[in-house]
Design a protein around this motif. Sequence first.
Motif, mmCIF file in Angstrom:
data_model
loop_
_atom_site.group_PDB
_atom_site.id
_atom_site.type_symbol
_atom_site.label_atom_id
_atom_site.label_comp_id
_atom_site.label_asym_id
_atom_site.label_seq_id
_atom_site.Cartn_x
_atom_site.Cartn_y
_atom_site.Cartn_z
ATOM 1 N N ILE A 180 23.419 13.873 -20.064
ATOM 2 C CA ILE A 180 22.458 14.595 -19.224
ATOM 3 C C ILE A 180 21.446 13.627 -18.620
ATOM 4 N N TYR A 181 20.883 12.759 -19.452
ATOM 5 C CA TYR A 181 19.896 11.790 -18.968
ATOM 6 C C TYR A 181 20.527 10.814 -17.981
ATOM 7 N N LEU A 182 21.722 10.343 -18.284
ATOM 8 C CA LEU A 182 22.386 9.361 -17.430
ATOM 9 C C LEU A 182 22.700 9.948 -16.051
ATOM 10 N N VAL A 183 23.316 11.110 -16.019
ATOM 11 C CA VAL A 183 23.706 11.735 -14.742
ATOM 12 C C VAL A 183 22.468 12.090 -13.919
ATOM 13 N N THR A 184 21.458 12.648 -14.572
ATOM 14 C CA THR A 184 20.241 13.058 -13.860
ATOM 15 C C THR A 184 19.535 11.869 -13.229
ATOM 16 N N THR A 185 19.379 10.788 -13.985
ATOM 17 C CA THR A 185 18.667 9.627 -13.460
ATOM 18 C C THR A 185 19.448 8.940 -12.339
ATOM 19 N N VAL A 186 20.757 8.866 -12.469
ATOM 20 C CA VAL A 186 21.568 8.233 -11.417
ATOM 21 C C VAL A 186 21.471 9.032 -10.119
ATOM 22 N N LEU A 187 21.577 10.356 -10.206
ATOM 23 C CA LEU A 187 21.481 11.187 -9.008
ATOM 24 C C LEU A 187 20.107 11.077 -8.349
ATOM 25 N N LEU A 188 19.036 11.140 -9.149
ATOM 26 C CA LEU A 188 17.690 11.018 -8.599
ATOM 27 C C LEU A 188 17.466 9.642 -7.987
ATOM 28 N N GLY A 189 18.036 8.616 -8.632
ATOM 29 C CA GLY A 189 17.900 7.257 -8.120
ATOM 30 C C GLY A 189 18.570 7.088 -6.770
ATOM 31 N N ILE A 190 19.770 7.615 -6.632
ATOM 32 C CA ILE A 190 20.507 7.505 -5.366
ATOM 33 C C ILE A 190 19.766 8.224 -4.241
ATOM 34 N N VAL A 191 19.293 9.441 -4.511
ATOM 35 C CA VAL A 191 18.530 10.194 -3.508
ATOM 36 C C VAL A 191 17.263 9.424 -3.115
ATOM 37 N N SER A 192 16.579 8.844 -4.098
ATOM 38 C CA SER A 192 15.346 8.095 -3.831
ATOM 39 C C SER A 192 15.614 6.869 -2.966
ATOM 40 N N ILE A 193 16.702 6.153 -3.261
ATOM 41 C CA ILE A 193 17.053 4.979 -2.461
ATOM 42 C C ILE A 193 17.316 5.375 -1.007
ATOM 43 N N LEU A 194 18.030 6.470 -0.804
ATOM 44 C CA LEU A 194 18.314 6.945 0.558
ATOM 45 C C LEU A 194 17.021 7.319 1.287
ATOM 46 N N LEU A 195 16.086 7.963 0.583
ATOM 47 C CA LEU A 195 14.804 8.323 1.197
ATOM 48 C C LEU A 195 13.985 7.088 1.552
ATOM 49 N N LEU A 196 14.029 6.074 0.695
ATOM 50 C CA LEU A 196 13.282 4.845 0.960
ATOM 51 C C LEU A 196 13.835 4.109 2.173
ATOM 52 N N PHE A 197 15.152 4.057 2.292
ATOM 53 C CA PHE A 197 15.745 3.405 3.455
ATOM 54 C C PHE A 197 15.460 4.191 4.735
ATOM 55 N N LYS A 198 15.383 5.501 4.598
ATOM 56 C CA LYS A 198 15.028 6.327 5.757
ATOM 57 C C LYS A 198 13.598 6.025 6.201
ATOM 58 N N LYS A 199 12.720 5.770 5.230
ATOM 59 C CA LYS A 199 11.314 5.477 5.517
ATOM 60 C C LYS A 199 11.129 4.074 6.094
ATOM 61 N N THR A 200 11.780 3.085 5.486
ATOM 62 C CA THR A 200 11.552 1.692 5.878
ATOM 63 C C THR A 200 12.476 1.222 6.988
ATOM 64 N N GLY A 201 13.637 1.886 7.145
ATOM 65 C CA GLY A 201 14.662 1.314 8.001
ATOM 66 C C GLY A 201 15.344 0.178 7.250
ATOM 67 N N TRP A 202 16.142 -0.609 7.938
ATOM 68 C CA TRP A 202 16.793 -1.750 7.300
ATOM 69 C C TRP A 202 15.739 -2.745 6.847
ATOM 70 N N ILE A 203 15.770 -3.154 5.581
ATOM 71 C CA ILE A 203 14.665 -3.954 5.024
ATOM 72 C C ILE A 203 14.650 -5.398 5.494
ATOM 73 N N PHE A 204 15.753 -5.866 6.085
ATOM 74 C CA PHE A 204 15.789 -7.235 6.579
ATOM 75 C C PHE A 204 15.587 -7.260 8.093
ATOM 76 N N PRO A 205 14.917 -8.307 8.645
ATOM 77 C CA PRO A 205 14.315 -9.412 7.895
ATOM 78 C C PRO A 205 12.973 -9.005 7.288
ATOM 79 N N LEU A 206 12.647 -9.580 6.131
ATOM 80 C CA LEU A 206 11.366 -9.336 5.506
ATOM 81 C C LEU A 206 10.277 -10.141 6.210
ATOM 82 N N ASN A 207 9.085 -9.583 6.257
ATOM 83 C CA ASN A 207 7.923 -10.332 6.730
ATOM 84 C C ASN A 207 7.556 -11.349 5.648
ATOM 85 N N ILE A 208 7.765 -12.629 5.931
ATOM 86 C CA ILE A 208 7.602 -13.668 4.903
ATOM 87 C C ILE A 208 6.185 -13.712 4.354
ATOM 88 N N ASN A 209 5.185 -13.614 5.237
ATOM 89 C CA ASN A 209 3.797 -13.666 4.767
ATOM 90 C C ASN A 209 3.475 -12.487 3.849
#
Length: 416
Positions: A180-209
């Motif tokens: 239960i813990y494993l499946v729940t955390t993996v699903l929440l993690g995947i959804v969170s990663i997708l939301l973060l990429f939607k917010k930031t766009g492609w993370i590269f290139p990084l602002n070096i400063n």
Amino acid sequence: MKKTLKDYFIVLFGSGMGRAIALVNSIVIARCLGVESFGRFSIFYVLMIIIWQFPQSFDVTYVRYAKTVNSKEEKNDFLKSAVFLKLLYSGVMLCISIPLASFLARYCFNKPDIQALLVYSIISGVFLSFLFTVASIFQEKEKFIEYSILNAIYTISIFLACLLVPCFRIELTLNIVVVIYLVTTVLLGIVSILLLFKKTGWIFPLNINVFKRSFSLGKWIFGVTVASFIFQRLDVFFLARYVDFRTIGLYSAAVQMIMAISLMTGSLNGISLPKASEAIRSKKTLRKYIKESIVTTILINCAIVVLIIISPSCLKLLYGRAYLAVAPALRILLIGWMFAVLYVPFSSLFYAIEDSRTRFFVEASKIMLGALLLNYLIPRYGVMGAAFAMSFTLFLNTCISLMILKYRFSKLVISN
């Protein structure tokens, strides 16, 4: 003061809902599994929490710097750096999960049969960490209602899963709970990663400063986070080495009761971080911050006193008569937390003046002292020794930390 208390109680209510449900989860699991299996689960849970908490330093760094810039582009650059560092951390942890679990099971816990359990724990912690990066976006904006809701989603999901499983006539065994813990955390993690990429766009290139600034502060905050959360679970780690699973299960019930306090301190920390960055702008705002912090910590300590008085009744009511034996240890732990609470809002000031390095060494020394005391007292006094070691270390660390912070501010030039 009114706004600070309002923000605090918003976060407290939201986090309280999550922590209350987490406590219910632990009670249900403890009663279904029995003391010995609950001891095994506690080791799984403790390691998962540590792995999850380690990379929170990157979220803290994001909040610290994003709070001081006005440009959306700059804020996004800091978020990209935080996401990149967390992805890097996650990749490393997943790659070393098997050898790390083997090392911990054999040489730290002296229980080789829990290796697979620890692997699942590491995976769960890695994926769970991304949910709190999403939450940090709302924390920086001081949108504490949304921040609180996101902090509660995980425990609510576990609770719902635990309710759903018996509907299919599946018994809540240790293996089922871990799934239960494993499946729940993996699903929440995947959804969170997708939301973060939607917010930031492609993370590269990084602002070096921006990345250099984030990493410069973040590496010490990472160390602080590691040290802080290792210490919070250090007693269970040492108990796992010296005592049987049944004793660990008993002591873990006391640790779960401490969640009521960590709820309040966690909520306080959630609102302190963004406010501390503004507090150092002038002596007036700093005095206001100190006053608000003192009032809030007094209120929390009043609640701790009440919990000390009723702790035996709480243990008996929530976990059952078998767990009543750990009540004296719980009271000792609560006394230690009364001192720790005093330090929580002021610890954010280290980040505000960009002196996370000093705080890291303070936290590292806390681990060393705690480890020495635990290693000496647990073989002699069992769970009582563990509780005393943790409480005395919290007391001494709070005194030292506040003295150092007072000295740092006496040297700092702040405008009127």
